[in-house]
Design an enzyme around this catalytic site. Structure first.
Site, mmCIF file in Angstrom:
data_model
loop_
_atom_site.group_PDB
_atom_site.id
_atom_site.type_symbol
_atom_site.label_atom_id
_atom_site.label_comp_id
_atom_site.label_asym_id
_atom_site.label_seq_id
_atom_site.Cartn_x
_atom_site.Cartn_y
_atom_site.Cartn_z
ATOM 1 N N TYR A 143 6.938 16.797 -7.682
ATOM 2 C CA TYR A 143 8.362 16.526 -7.901
ATOM 3 C C TYR A 143 9.241 17.080 -6.783
ATOM 4 C CZ TYR A 143 7.298 15.048 -12.701
ATOM 5 O OH TYR A 143 6.816 14.396 -13.800
ATOM 6 N N LYS A 193 -6.851 17.688 -11.945
ATOM 7 C CA LYS A 193 -7.584 16.442 -11.658
ATOM 8 C C LYS A 193 -8.439 16.751 -10.433
ATOM 9 C CE LYS A 193 -8.302 12.018 -12.478
ATOM 10 N NZ LYS A 193 -9.060 11.548 -13.642
ATOM 11 N N ASP A 225 -6.812 13.542 -17.752
ATOM 12 C CA ASP A 225 -7.005 12.366 -18.617
ATOM 13 C C ASP A 225 -7.710 12.772 -19.903
ATOM 14 O OD1 ASP A 225 -9.003 12.981 -16.807
ATOM 15 O OD2 ASP A 225 -9.714 10.932 -16.574
ATOM 16 N N ASP A 249 4.763 17.955 -17.462
ATOM 17 C CA ASP A 249 5.879 17.136 -17.945
ATOM 18 C C ASP A 249 5.363 16.163 -19.004
ATOM 19 O OD1 ASP A 249 8.276 15.822 -18.147
ATOM 20 O OD2 ASP A 249 8.219 14.915 -16.159
ATOM 21 N N ASP A 253 5.290 16.622 -23.513
ATOM 22 C CA ASP A 253 5.938 15.641 -24.402
ATOM 23 C C ASP A 253 4.949 15.100 -25.436
ATOM 24 O OD1 ASP A 253 8.365 15.935 -23.244
ATOM 25 O OD2 ASP A 253 8.629 13.840 -22.675
#
Ligand code: NAD
Length: 369
Positions: A143, A193, A225, A249, A253
């Site tokens: 980000y 990852k 994943d 992020d 959620d």
């Protein structure tokens, strides 16, 4: 009385000024039970700050935040300010606070109070008493990485971002997570990852190296994943989860939604000094603002996090969470957490919900004396 604490209160916009007073009342009451006085100062941030000063984060607000032990924020934003340029919107105030206070660790609990188990989209037995803490790196990663942009290459547009972490950024967030795991069940899952992205292979290496200092914490690693799948398949296998900015992020959620309602979700963003910004996950909810409909529990639970993580008053945090649980167990509900079958439930507004939790806190403290 001993050791006054200084808290900056930023109610903000929309339902912010409705949910914050209930949380502030709980904060004073829980602190007084431990003979601590809290001094509060109120400041401006977001749309109301734009209206009154022209800036979403006035210099006095940032200075007051730096001087305080912690900051409690309601919410910012609303339709009134949506047409403003991106860097002059209310949300810029929040981003300015995060960077100005160097808040690099975002703590997002997914806590499902037993009485609300039916509100989850998953089967009750999978989520009842769920208690996950996601620790997300907040100031680095893709980000913020440079270079970034969209440019023309070989006659077509190409978009690119940079996923970058340096060792010290990984180590400091890992230490926050290991220390939290020590205070909880002693289990930590680091999500990356590493099979595809070199930057997250470094993430995994540094987390492993840091683990040497925390032999009492059981560390495991999971690809992002798989973590997403496991969160909805068997969420109770997780306790503390640590991950980078983008994966955090998304996963926070997902985990949050397992608990059913935005109105129940608190959050904390911490600096290395222990100073923190505490706020509900939800926004300013313009659709219900000014109607005494907003659920104040996310903000009240954010105050519990403030006691636990910035003020070192875990008993006050436990008392607030227990009072919330008692109120929910008694069937007291704001509209957002009211089940379709309303049998045995009582619908209340923002003010009454706050008063009920306060009454439970005082009653429980009186009984234990
Ligand atoms: P929102 O979280 O404000 O609302 C989403 C939905 O959830 C709405 O239907 C709302 O009524 C409901 N809701 C939210 N909080 C609730 C509560 N405490 N009790 C009961 N119901 C609740 O998200 P949005 O509508 O996408 O955004 C509205 C504004 O808030 C926008 O300006 C957005 O930029 C801003 N926002 C601010 C923050 C923040 O301050 N941290 C976070 C998200 C959105």
């Amino acid at each position: 009385m001993s050791d006054n604490k200084q808290i900056l209160i930023l109610p903000g916009d929309g339902i912010g000024p409705e949910v914050v007073p209930a949380a502030v009342a709980l904060m004073h009451a829980a602190a007084l039970l431990e003979d601590i006085r809290i001094d509060t100062v109120e400041g401006l941030v977001g749309g109301i700050a734009i209206d009154q000063t022209g800036s979403p984060l006035p210099a006095e607000t940032l200075a007051a935040a730096k001087a305080a032990d912690a900051v409690l924020l309601g919410a910012v934003g609303g339709t009134k300010w949506e047409d403003r340029p991106m860097n002059a919107r209310p949300e810029k105030g929040l981003l300015g606070l995060r960077s100005g206070l160097e808040l690099f660790a975002n703590l997002r609990p997914a806590l499902l109070f037993g009485p609300l188990a039916k509100a989850s989209s998953l089967k009750s037995e999978l989520v009842a008493d769920l208690d996950i803490l996601i620790v997300r790196e907040l100031t680095g990663g893709i980000y913020f990485g440079e270079p970034r942009g969209v440019e023309i290459r070989d006659n077509e547009r190409v978009g690119f971002n940079t996923y970058i972490y340096s060792e010290h950024e990984i180590e400091r967030i890992a230490r926050v997570a290991f220390e939290l795991a020590q205070k909880r069940s002693g289990q930590l899952c680091s999500v990356d990852k590493a099979n595809v992205l070199e930057v997250t292979q470094l993430w995994r290496d540094v987390v492993n190296e840091t683990a040497v200092d925390y032999p009492d914490v059981e560390l495991r690693h999971m690809y992002v994943d798989n973590a997403a799948m496991q969160l909805v398949r068997a969420p109770k296998q997780f306790d503390v989860v640590v991950t980078g900015n983008m994966f955090g992020d998304i996963l926070s959620d997902v985990a949050a939604m397992l608990t059913g309602s935005l109105g129940m979700l608190p959050s904390a963003s911490l600096a290395a000094s222990g100073k923190g910004l505490y706020e509900p996950v939800h926004g300013s909810a313009p659709d219900i603002a000014g109607q005494d409909k907003a659920n104040p529990l996310a903000t009240i639970l954010s105050v519990a996090m403030m006691f636990r993580y910035s003020l070192n008053m875990p008993l006050a945090a436990d008392r607030i969470e227990a009072a919330v649980n008692t109120v929910l167990a008694a069937g007291i509900r704001t509209a957002d957490i009211m089940p379709q079958d309303r049998a045995g439930q009582t619908l209340v507004g923002t003010i009454e919900m706050g008063e009920r939790v306060l009454a439970c806190l005082k009653q429980a403290a009186g009984e234990s004396r």
